[in-house]
Design an enzyme around this catalytic site. Sequence first.
Site, PDB file in Angstrom:
ATOM      1  N   GLU A 128      14.965   8.878   9.170  1.00  0.00           N
ATOM      2  CA  GLU A 128      14.379   9.049   7.837  1.00  0.00           C
ATOM      3  C   GLU A 128      14.518   7.732   7.054  1.00  0.00           C
ATOM      4  O   GLU A 128      13.536   7.135   6.648  1.00  0.00           O
ATOM      5  CB  GLU A 128      15.097  10.185   7.111  1.00  0.00           C
ATOM      6  CG  GLU A 128      14.623  10.398   5.682  1.00  0.00           C
ATOM      7  CD  GLU A 128      15.537  11.330   4.908  1.00  0.00           C
ATOM      8  OE1 GLU A 128      15.078  11.865   3.878  1.00  0.00           O
ATOM      9  OE2 GLU A 128      16.701  11.513   5.296  1.00  0.00           O
ATOM     10  N   HIS A 129      15.749   7.309   6.826  1.00  0.00           N
ATOM     11  CA  HIS A 129      16.035   6.035   6.164  1.00  0.00           C
ATOM     12  C   HIS A 129      16.555   5.042   7.196  1.00  0.00           C
ATOM     13  O   HIS A 129      17.452   5.374   7.979  1.00  0.00           O
ATOM     14  CB  HIS A 129      17.116   6.188   5.092  1.00  0.00           C
ATOM     15  CG  HIS A 129      16.805   7.187   4.018  1.00  0.00           C
ATOM     16  ND1 HIS A 129      16.056   6.884   2.903  1.00  0.00           N
ATOM     17  CD2 HIS A 129      17.168   8.485   3.878  1.00  0.00           C
ATOM     18  CE1 HIS A 129      15.977   7.946   2.116  1.00  0.00           C
ATOM     19  NE2 HIS A 129      16.636   8.938   2.700  1.00  0.00           N
ATOM     20  N   HIS A 159     -28.839  22.523  17.747  1.00  0.00           N
ATOM     21  CA  HIS A 159     -28.515  21.143  17.374  1.00  0.00           C
ATOM     22  C   HIS A 159     -29.718  20.241  17.664  1.00  0.00           C
ATOM     23  O   HIS A 159     -30.112  19.416  16.833  1.00  0.00           O
ATOM     24  CB  HIS A 159     -27.325  20.629  18.194  1.00  0.00           C
ATOM     25  CG  HIS A 159     -25.985  21.082  17.711  1.00  0.00           C
ATOM     26  ND1 HIS A 159     -25.594  22.390  17.730  1.00  0.00           N
ATOM     27  CD2 HIS A 159     -24.936  20.369  17.202  1.00  0.00           C
ATOM     28  CE1 HIS A 159     -24.356  22.488  17.266  1.00  0.00           C
ATOM     29  NE2 HIS A 159     -23.939  21.268  16.937  1.00  0.00           N
ATOM     30  N   HIS A 168      25.655  13.373   1.541  1.00  0.00           N
ATOM     31  CA  HIS A 168      24.793  14.453   1.059  1.00  0.00           C
ATOM     32  C   HIS A 168      25.315  15.822   1.463  1.00  0.00           C
ATOM     33  O   HIS A 168      25.235  16.775   0.688  1.00  0.00           O
ATOM     34  CB  HIS A 168      23.366  14.272   1.587  1.00  0.00           C
ATOM     35  CG  HIS A 168      22.491  13.497   0.654  1.00  0.00           C
ATOM     36  ND1 HIS A 168      21.986  14.026  -0.507  1.00  0.00           N
ATOM     37  CD2 HIS A 168      22.034  12.226   0.718  1.00  0.00           C
ATOM     38  CE1 HIS A 168      21.262  13.117  -1.132  1.00  0.00           C
ATOM     39  NE2 HIS A 168      21.271  12.010  -0.408  1.00  0.00           N
TER      40      HIS A 168
END
Length: 441
Positions: free
Chosen positions: A334-335, A427, A266
Amino acid sequence: MTDVTYKVLADLSPEERADLVKRSETDLSFFIEKVGPIIEAVKTEGDAALVRFGTELDKAKGLTLDNLKASEEEFEEAFTLVEEEVIEAIRFGIANIRTFHEEQAPEPMWLKEVIPGAFAGDRFTPIESVALYVPRGKGSFPSVTMMTTGPAVVAKVPNLAIFTPPGPDGKVDAATLVAARLAGVSTVYKVGGAQAVAAAAFGTETVKRAQKIVGPGSPWVVAAKRLLSGVIDPGLPAGPSEVMILADDTVSGGLAAMDLLIEAEHGPDSSAWLVTSSERVAKEALEALPGHWANMTEQRVEFSRTVLTGKSGGIVVARDMDDACAFVNEYAPEHLEILSTKAFEYLGSITNAAEILLGTHTPVSIANFALGPNAVLPTSAGAKTWGPLSVQDFMRRSSIGYVTPKGYPDLAKNAKILADYEGFSSHANAVSELRKQYLED
């Protein structure tokens, strides 16, 4: 191939082992300093800044104030420029991605009776506007268009826009336009880098402001997302690509080497590690790399060689597979490919990986382009807390509560006890006897 990085885990000090898990965007100080002026220019100058940066930074010719958005004519032309087999491969991938994400989509609303007469649940509605970032600098990525548009369309986001850098001709990659049209997205801006994040965050004369931006990008994009996280939701941390190949002694080292190169090609800022307990696999992988490089283009060889001979990639030999799995979890890739004839035996040992691909017939290539699960994944150890891009990333979740007169008394009693303990008088009053005067009989 003695120049390929080769590490033996048992020989490393804790500091040296920690160095192995660092990514290219671990230190973004340089990029943050540089993107600041880009962001300010887009904020103050709008379209003019986008044209200037597209021309100067992306080297795009012919980019003007009038053509920052891809025209209908450009969409039509794209279908004439892309080969039919590529168009059909895009159709095939989109169909599988959509099928996967339709199964993943949550029910629009669910309610459960938690005690008699009291109901609680969730409702999911789409985010109004989302920017989809599709990188281009080191290649063209219609696959990223497929992956980002798939869950967004399933989620029914009403306003979707793709941001992608223009090419040297000032146009959008044709296959990216084809993928956008086939996915059902008609707005594509010729804007990339940090300026794209700024344009999505602030809006310009042409670009509509978005509430969120998703998609992978360079450290420039990651830095811009970080700086603008208070203006726009930056989505999951998706930076430069990374892969880890976990291989045992049942597979060929040549196969491991081939798959190691998938993400390493890449760019020089990618990360790619082969982790194995087998010295045979490690040796075979080293010997096989030159042959694999001989079958790659020159640019991709240069990118992957830079990765595998540097600090962000190479081969790691572990003491045993338990040690190898522990390193995978520390790295949180990632992978992750588990290359083994018994891959499922290791699955239970893996806790930190965004994508886990099992066996010898499931390379990252298939997952990136065609299988269906989303390939936009957290990087830089983001897998320790994040998962893949999903339909829910394009939706907002609202909790739903409904209490009937039957369920009210027990809930009110216990709520008042805790409100009194914490010292919140309003409350407590809201669930006290005071409420009865306002309730319908």
